[in-house]
Motif scaffolding. Sequence first.
Motif, PDB file in Angstrom:
ATOM      1  N   PRO A  15       1.953   5.930   0.617  1.00  0.00           N
ATOM      2  CA  PRO A  15       2.340   4.823  -0.523  1.00  0.00           C
ATOM      3  C   PRO A  15       0.724   3.733  -0.821  1.00  0.00           C
ATOM      4  O   PRO A  15       1.522   2.845  -0.410  1.00  0.00           O
ATOM      5  N   ILE A  16      -0.537   4.173  -0.062  1.00  0.00           N
ATOM      6  CA  ILE A  16      -1.276   3.347  -0.238  1.00  0.00           C
ATOM      7  C   ILE A  16      -1.617   2.266  -1.564  1.00  0.00           C
ATOM      8  O   ILE A  16      -1.209   3.273  -2.653  1.00  0.00           O
ATOM      9  N   ASP A  17      -2.827   0.733  -1.193  1.00  0.00           N
ATOM     10  CA  ASP A  17      -2.847   0.682  -2.821  1.00  0.00           C
ATOM     11  C   ASP A  17      -3.931   1.439  -3.111  1.00  0.00           C
ATOM     12  O   ASP A  17      -5.321   0.208  -3.403  1.00  0.00           O
ATOM     13  N   LEU A  18      -4.324   2.196  -2.787  1.00  0.00           N
ATOM     14  CA  LEU A  18      -5.503   2.968  -3.210  1.00  0.00           C
ATOM     15  C   LEU A  18      -4.997   4.014  -4.324  1.00  0.00           C
ATOM     16  O   LEU A  18      -3.728   4.854  -4.807  1.00  0.00           O
ATOM     17  N   PRO A  19      -6.100   4.835  -5.130  1.00  0.00           N
ATOM     18  CA  PRO A  19      -5.879   5.444  -6.220  1.00  0.00           C
ATOM     19  C   PRO A  19      -5.868   6.852  -4.993  1.00  0.00           C
ATOM     20  O   PRO A  19      -7.462   6.980  -4.938  1.00  0.00           O
ATOM     21  N   GLN A  20      -5.375   8.134  -6.182  1.00  0.00           N
ATOM     22  CA  GLN A  20      -5.228   9.896  -5.170  1.00  0.00           C
ATOM     23  C   GLN A  20      -5.024   9.419  -3.463  1.00  0.00           C
ATOM     24  O   GLN A  20      -6.311  10.047  -2.925  1.00  0.00           O
ATOM     25  N   ALA A  21      -4.265   8.867  -3.413  1.00  0.00           N
ATOM     26  CA  ALA A  21      -3.906   9.332  -1.945  1.00  0.00           C
ATOM     27  C   ALA A  21      -4.443  10.736  -1.212  1.00  0.00           C
ATOM     28  O   ALA A  21      -3.197  11.126  -1.779  1.00  0.00           O
ATOM     29  N   ALA A  22      -4.589  11.054  -0.296  1.00  0.00           N
ATOM     30  CA  ALA A  22      -4.521  12.547  -0.333  1.00  0.00           C
ATOM     31  C   ALA A  22      -3.423  12.427   0.996  1.00  0.00           C
ATOM     32  O   ALA A  22      -2.903  11.906   1.508  1.00  0.00           O
ATOM     33  N   PRO A  51       1.074   1.824   4.365  1.00  0.00           N
ATOM     34  CA  PRO A  51      -0.450   1.316   4.359  1.00  0.00           C
ATOM     35  C   PRO A  51      -0.543   0.237   3.570  1.00  0.00           C
ATOM     36  O   PRO A  51      -0.581   0.712   2.441  1.00  0.00           O
ATOM     37  N   HIS A  52      -2.277  -0.288   3.544  1.00  0.00           N
ATOM     38  CA  HIS A  52      -2.357  -1.264   2.624  1.00  0.00           C
ATOM     39  C   HIS A  52      -4.668  -1.603   3.086  1.00  0.00           C
ATOM     40  O   HIS A  52      -4.087  -2.003   3.485  1.00  0.00           O
ATOM     41  N   VAL A  53      -4.789  -2.506   1.178  1.00  0.00           N
ATOM     42  CA  VAL A  53      -6.303  -2.298   2.028  1.00  0.00           C
ATOM     43  C   VAL A  53      -6.219  -3.898   1.338  1.00  0.00           C
ATOM     44  O   VAL A  53      -6.452  -4.982   1.933  1.00  0.00           O
ATOM     45  N   MET A  54      -5.069  -3.750   0.499  1.00  0.00           N
ATOM     46  CA  MET A  54      -5.407  -5.531  -0.510  1.00  0.00           C
ATOM     47  C   MET A  54      -4.824  -6.749   0.945  1.00  0.00           C
ATOM     48  O   MET A  54      -3.530  -5.877   1.341  1.00  0.00           O
ATOM     49  N   SER A  64       3.887  -7.348   3.827  1.00  0.00           N
ATOM     50  CA  SER A  64       3.966  -5.405   5.047  1.00  0.00           C
ATOM     51  C   SER A  64       5.647  -5.420   4.968  1.00  0.00           C
ATOM     52  O   SER A  64       6.872  -5.724   4.764  1.00  0.00           O
ATOM     53  N   SER A  65       6.036  -3.961   4.581  1.00  0.00           N
ATOM     54  CA  SER A  65       6.890  -3.275   4.661  1.00  0.00           C
ATOM     55  C   SER A  65       6.968  -1.882   5.010  1.00  0.00           C
ATOM     56  O   SER A  65       6.344  -1.269   4.812  1.00  0.00           O
ATOM     57  N   PRO A  66       8.695  -1.322   5.052  1.00  0.00           N
ATOM     58  CA  PRO A  66       8.593  -0.207   5.633  1.00  0.00           C
ATOM     59  C   PRO A  66       8.728   1.058   5.491  1.00  0.00           C
ATOM     60  O   PRO A  66       9.177   0.974   3.824  1.00  0.00           O
ATOM     61  N   TRP A  67       8.144   2.126   5.495  1.00  0.00           N
ATOM     62  CA  TRP A  67       8.383   2.945   4.233  1.00  0.00           C
ATOM     63  C   TRP A  67       9.150   4.195   4.974  1.00  0.00           C
ATOM     64  O   TRP A  67      10.507   4.561   3.573  1.00  0.00           O
TER      65      TRP A  67
END
Length: 231
Positions: free
Chosen positions: A47-54, A104-107, A123-126
């Motif tokens: 669940p990353i803040d980018l499109p089309q995460a593999a 995970p995150h980029v922003m 930050s938050s748990p997944w």
Amino acid sequence: GGGSCGGDLIQGLEVSCNTVFAQMAYDIGGDALVGTAEDFGFNSAPPIDLPQAALSPIGTVDNFNDNGPVLAQTGIGQNDVTSTPLQMAMAAGAIGNGGVVMRPHVMAEVRDDEGDVVRAYRSSPWRTAITPQNAEVMRGAMINVAENGTATRLRVPGVPTAGKTGTAQVGTTSDLSHAWIVGFAPADAPRVAIAVIVENVPGGGSEATGGRLAAPIGQQVLQAGLAATAG
């Protein structure tokens, strides 16, 4: 070199012994193997803040029905297992984080045209991958790998370091390998987790290992991350 390896979890991790983990995968079975892998995030897009995460596929339980060899190969990351560096960094981070996989995150933050913060990342748990007790066992085992095993080149001078190497065969007819390492530091109070892959290394054998090729890069990344998070 005609030698052999074996032993328990700690010994197997120290020397990166494939037969140990092939046997463990066979013994625990497909349900446990896939279930725990999915708890770490395999078979799902992160669940990353980018499109089309593999996503990082490891297969389903049906893949292993009455097929012990495939189950054993999966236990060492071979056969149809595929992983992104992000997924491997998340797995290492979960072990350093008491078994909890973080989102995970980029922003870091979003600012408006006046420079004011509109939104900031929190930050938050997944997922919870393993229990804190099992995470502590793995943490100690990975410290041992960095101190006495295949990941000694990952150690950051003066900083307790934990790591695990990997060498992944590329296809069945190629002599190419991917050299991997994951780790975190400081191992006793982790702040930074990393994953490094050096792709398509020719020749195989001892020259194409994660400990030889990926670990020195990982050390530099850990040092940079620790410097950035100091204070």
